[in-house]
Design a protein around this motif. Structure first.
Motif: not given
Length: 170
Positions: A8-15, A113-119, A126-129, A131-137
């Motif tokens: 199961i793969n995916g970008t950071m915060g996807v679940g 973005q909503a998932r990561l913001q909740r985290d 941390t908030a820096d995740v 833009p990094r996760s969105l960039q990898r999507l």
């Protein structure tokens, strides 16, 4: 029936972690390995030496799980953004009999973005995740794997969908 390695793969915060935890309860007997556990170091340093160690540790654990007679499903969740990373791991396990399925969790940028913001608000990231996760999507959309859109579903629903797909094509 051969053992099944379910990636199961995916970008950071996807679940990935939540989906794997739910999937572990559906597909039994199973075990779950989160690749991030092998990176859990302070300070977090991405170096060639650490990358090699992490890959070796993951391959070691996957090998032991695949050889364990009490397990049928080995669930492996990780941020595999390049197919070469998975190829490297699978090559280390090539002498073992198992089938491998790769499911990529994808979602809209807004949902991510909503998932990561909740985290971030819960102090889990941390908030820096963000833009990094969105960039990898987009990298995950391009992967040649079975996609599961989690934009509007819970981890449990994503796990149920993956289990359905596995049952439909064991």
């Amino acid at each position: 029936m051969k053992k099944q390695l379910i990636v199961i793969n995916g970008t950071m915060g996807v679940g990935k972690t939540a989906t794997c935890r739910s999937l572990k309860k559906i597909l039994t007997p199973s075990v779950f390995l989160d690749g991030d556990w092998c990176w859990d170091m302070e300070p977090f340093v991405v170096s060639d030496e650490n990358k090699a160690m992490v890959m070796e540790n993951i391959a070691f654990l996957l090998r032991n799980f695949l050889q364990n007679s009490s397990l049928q499903y080995i669930l492996f969740g990780w941020v595999i953004h390049q197919w070469e990373i998975l190829d490297d791991l699978l090559n280390r396990l090539a002498d073992l009999p198992f089938d491998c399925r790769v499911f990529t969790l994808v979602c809209t940028p807004e949902a991510l973005q909503a998932r990561l913001q909740r985290d971030v608000e819960q102090g889990l990231r941390t908030a820096d995740v963000i833009p990094r996760s969105l960039q990898r999507l987009p990298l995950y959309e391009q992967m040649e794997s079975e996609k599961v859109d989690v934009s509007r579903v819970s981890a449990r629903e994503a796990a149920e969908e993956i289990a359905r797909q596995i049952a439909a094509r064991p």
